[in-house]
Structure formats: C-alpha cells, structure tokens
Design a protein around this motif. Structure first.
Motif, PDB file in Angstrom:
ATOM      1  N   VAL A  46       0.903  -1.103  -0.059  1.00 47.60           N
ATOM      2  CA  VAL A  46      -0.031  -0.022  -0.089  1.00 47.60           C
ATOM      3  C   VAL A  46       0.737   1.456  -0.142  1.00 47.60           C
ATOM      4  O   VAL A  46       2.585   1.176   0.686  1.00 47.60           O
ATOM      5  CB  VAL A  46      -0.879  -0.064   1.150  1.00 47.60           C
ATOM      6  CG1 VAL A  46      -1.929   0.995   1.477  1.00 47.60           C
ATOM      7  CG2 VAL A  46      -1.757  -1.140   1.086  1.00 47.60           C
ATOM      8  N   ARG A  47       0.531   1.878  -0.667  1.00 48.44           N
ATOM      9  CA  ARG A  47       1.650   3.599  -1.009  1.00 48.44           C
ATOM     10  C   ARG A  47       0.749   4.341   0.959  1.00 48.44           C
ATOM     11  O   ARG A  47      -0.031   4.850   0.187  1.00 48.44           O
ATOM     12  CB  ARG A  47       0.658   4.185  -2.003  1.00 48.44           C
ATOM     13  CG  ARG A  47       2.051   5.722  -2.613  1.00 48.44           C
ATOM     14  CD  ARG A  47       1.542   6.120  -3.321  1.00 48.44           C
ATOM     15  NE  ARG A  47       0.340   7.329  -3.018  1.00 48.44           N
ATOM     16  CZ  ARG A  47       0.236   8.453  -3.867  1.00 48.44           C
ATOM     17  NH1 ARG A  47       0.127   8.067  -5.166  1.00 48.44           N
ATOM     18  NH2 ARG A  47      -1.268   9.454  -3.286  1.00 48.44           N
ATOM     19  N   VAL A  48       2.092   4.422   0.884  1.00 47.13           N
ATOM     20  CA  VAL A  48       1.581   4.905   2.170  1.00 47.13           C
ATOM     21  C   VAL A  48       2.332   6.097   2.637  1.00 47.13           C
ATOM     22  O   VAL A  48       3.870   6.123   2.141  1.00 47.13           O
ATOM     23  CB  VAL A  48       2.437   4.409   3.677  1.00 47.13           C
ATOM     24  CG1 VAL A  48       2.193   5.004   5.185  1.00 47.13           C
ATOM     25  CG2 VAL A  48       1.845   3.064   3.947  1.00 47.13           C
ATOM     26  N   ARG A  49       1.963   8.043   2.632  1.00 52.30           N
ATOM     27  CA  ARG A  49       2.088   8.950   2.949  1.00 52.30           C
ATOM     28  C   ARG A  49       1.960   9.702   4.083  1.00 52.30           C
ATOM     29  O   ARG A  49       0.555   9.523   4.068  1.00 52.30           O
ATOM     30  CB  ARG A  49       1.568   9.788   1.166  1.00 52.30           C
ATOM     31  CG  ARG A  49       2.736   9.143  -0.257  1.00 52.30           C
ATOM     32  CD  ARG A  49       2.375  10.113  -0.722  1.00 52.30           C
ATOM     33  NE  ARG A  49       2.813  10.035  -2.707  1.00 52.30           N
ATOM     34  CZ  ARG A  49       3.344   9.961  -3.582  1.00 52.30           C
ATOM     35  NH1 ARG A  49       2.178  11.178  -4.183  1.00 52.30           N
ATOM     36  NH2 ARG A  49       3.263   9.319  -4.678  1.00 52.30           N
ATOM     37  N   GLN A  50       2.410  10.729   4.093  1.00 53.53           N
ATOM     38  CA  GLN A  50       2.251  11.749   5.748  1.00 53.53           C
ATOM     39  C   GLN A  50       1.434  12.835   5.009  1.00 53.53           C
ATOM     40  O   GLN A  50       1.298  12.879   3.637  1.00 53.53           O
ATOM     41  CB  GLN A  50       3.249  12.444   6.070  1.00 53.53           C
ATOM     42  CG  GLN A  50       3.583  12.834   7.335  1.00 53.53           C
ATOM     43  CD  GLN A  50       2.399  14.490   7.347  1.00 53.53           C
ATOM     44  OE1 GLN A  50       2.819  15.122   7.045  1.00 53.53           O
ATOM     45  NE2 GLN A  50       1.019  14.250   8.487  1.00 53.53           N
TER      46      GLN A  50
END
Length: 286
Positions: A46-50
């Motif tokens: 999964v693409r995780v971004r803040q």
C-alpha cells in the motif's frame, strides 16, 4: 487509485483491510499523520504518505493520482472540525481527485441537536460546492458510543442515563465493509447515501434488556435529569464541552434524529448487519 485518510484509526483501518480483499494493494494509498503506524500496510504494497488535515500541502501530496479519496471525518467538533474538512476537500480538488467520499452520519442536518451532525451538514455543503462527483456516507450511529455509555453500569447493573429515544446503533465492521463496497463500485451513490444502519433502533430501556441477557443478571435503567447527568459528568472530570456533547446525544435521540432503520447497509454487505446484542457480547468478552 483509491486513497483513504485516517487509515490507522478505528474506522479507517477497517476500511483499508476490507479494500485489500477487493483490489490489489498497488491500487490503494493511505494518508496518515504518522506513517510509522502504517508500516505494515507499506510492507503489503500500500502506498503510505504523510498527510494532516492541518497541512494542506501534505494532503495534496497524499492525494496525488487518486481516482477516489475517502475523507474519514475528524474527531473534532464545531469550526475546528469543519475547517479541517475544508482543508482536505480543497486539497483533493487541487490534487485532481476524481471523486471525493466522506464519512458523514445519519441525521446530518443544520438544525440537528447534535453538534457533529451540524458539522457533517456543513461539510456536505462544502463537497456540494466543489462541483466534483462526491458521496457522503450517512453512517448509522456507532454502537461503540452506546457501549461507552453502558460501561459504567457493566458491573453495578444500574444504568443511570438521561431520557432518550431509539437509535439505530451500527457496528464499525459493517460500515467498513459497506464503504469498501461503495469505493469499488465507483459512482454508485451521488451525494448523501441513505442511512447506513444496523437492523433495529433501540432505546436504552431495550439496551438494558440486552445487557441483562448478555450478563445473565438484571440491569436497571434509571432516567436521570439532564442537569444531573451533566453535573455527574463534570464531577468525574469530564470537560464541560465534552459533557454537553454527551448530553446532546440524548437530546437529539429524543427528537428521533437517529431512529431511522434502512435496508441499504444490508444490501451493500449482502447480509443482515450485526445486531447490538452480538456487538455487546463481543465487547464484553474481549
């Protein structure tokens, strides 16, 4: 790509887990305040971004490439809540998101007696004004709230609460499953959904009866005057705004704001939603 905010929270995390059963991980992204708490999702592809509802630029980055973005509503009330939602909506527009989805609540209305429902109504106005396709998930009142009200009486058997009305208490798991179904059937609902509710609307007299069945001993439902309930909350260290918010649940309930029962949730998940007694038994055996 589908982007989900608040993906380490109680509802957001459940939604992501159910989406992972429906779509490949590389089609999912999450926007979270602390990416370290979503490391296991990153490990699964999964693409995780803040992203923070207080930081517009971070959200624009988190929403990059999103065909759909699900905004999980903030755990705030009043202007602070709506301002955060406005930031997220504006960021979604700037990022070129195709459809914005939002976790609202049954009873969302500008004249609701319950502040969060007024906040949801204001947020829906913001979504409407974008001109983009949008869906507002009118979630049933979370059963977790009823369980919190019930917890002090779990051992005493004496449930002293203000006069109330029937509420269609609804489980997080069922709502997460329905949300995943809506996200993977893009465009199924335009604007607010019907109320996504549990199978029955129960007042706290009925809840006391179910608690007695679950515990195998009597529960007494005592009606406490509103002022007394508020004073008791304050004496236990509850801040005044939180005490007023708690009380407003009962005031709105008496007005029937949460009494509707609708079949849409059952249709989305393909079965009867989990009833309150089952949710209660699971909570009390954990």
């Amino acid at each position: 790509m589908i982007i989900v905010t608040g993906a380490t929270g109680k509802l957001g995390r459940r939604i992501v887990e159910r989406l992972l059963k429906r779509v490949p991980a590389d089609r999912l992204g999450v926007s979270v305040r602390d990416p370290r708490k979503a490391q296991d999702l990153a490990d699964r592809g999964v693409r995780v971004r803040q992203g923070s509802f207080d930081d517009p630029d971070s959200l624009v980055h988190a929403f990059e490439g999103a065909a759909q973005a699900l905004l999980v509503s903030l755990d705030r009330t009043g202007d602070a809540c709506v301002a955060g939602h406005r930031t997220a909506i504006d960021a979604a527009v700037k990022a070129g998101v195709g459809r914005i989805l939002y976790t609202s609540q049954m009873g969302a209305a500008h004249d609701s007696r319950f502040q969060p429902c007024r906040d949801h109504a204001r947020t829906e106005d913001l979504l409407r004004a974008t001109g983009l396709p949008w869906t507002s998930l009118r979630n049933g009142f979370y059963a977790a709230s009823a369980l919190q009200f019930l917890e002090p009486s779990r051992h005493s058997g004496d449930m002293g609460l203000p006069a109330d009305g029937p509420v269609a208490w609804t489980g997080h798991d069922d709502l997460a499953e329905a949300t995943a179904a809506i996200l993977t059937d893009e465009g199924r609902f335009e604007g607010p959904t019907p109320a996504l509710t549990g199978p029955a609307a129960l007042d706290f007299d009925a809840v006391a009866g179910l608690a007695a069945q679950a515990a195998g001993r009597p529960f007494t439902r005592t009606v406490v005057p509103d002022d007394t309930f508020r004073e008791q909350a304050l004496s236990h260290g509850v801040p005044a705004p939180a005490a007023d918010l708690m009380l407003s649940v009962f005031v709105a309930g008496r007005e029937g704001e949460f009494s509707a029962v609708d079949p849409t949730l059952a249709e989305l998940i393909g079965r009867e939603p989990v009833g309150f007694r089952t949710l209660l038994e699971h909570a009390w055996t954990d």
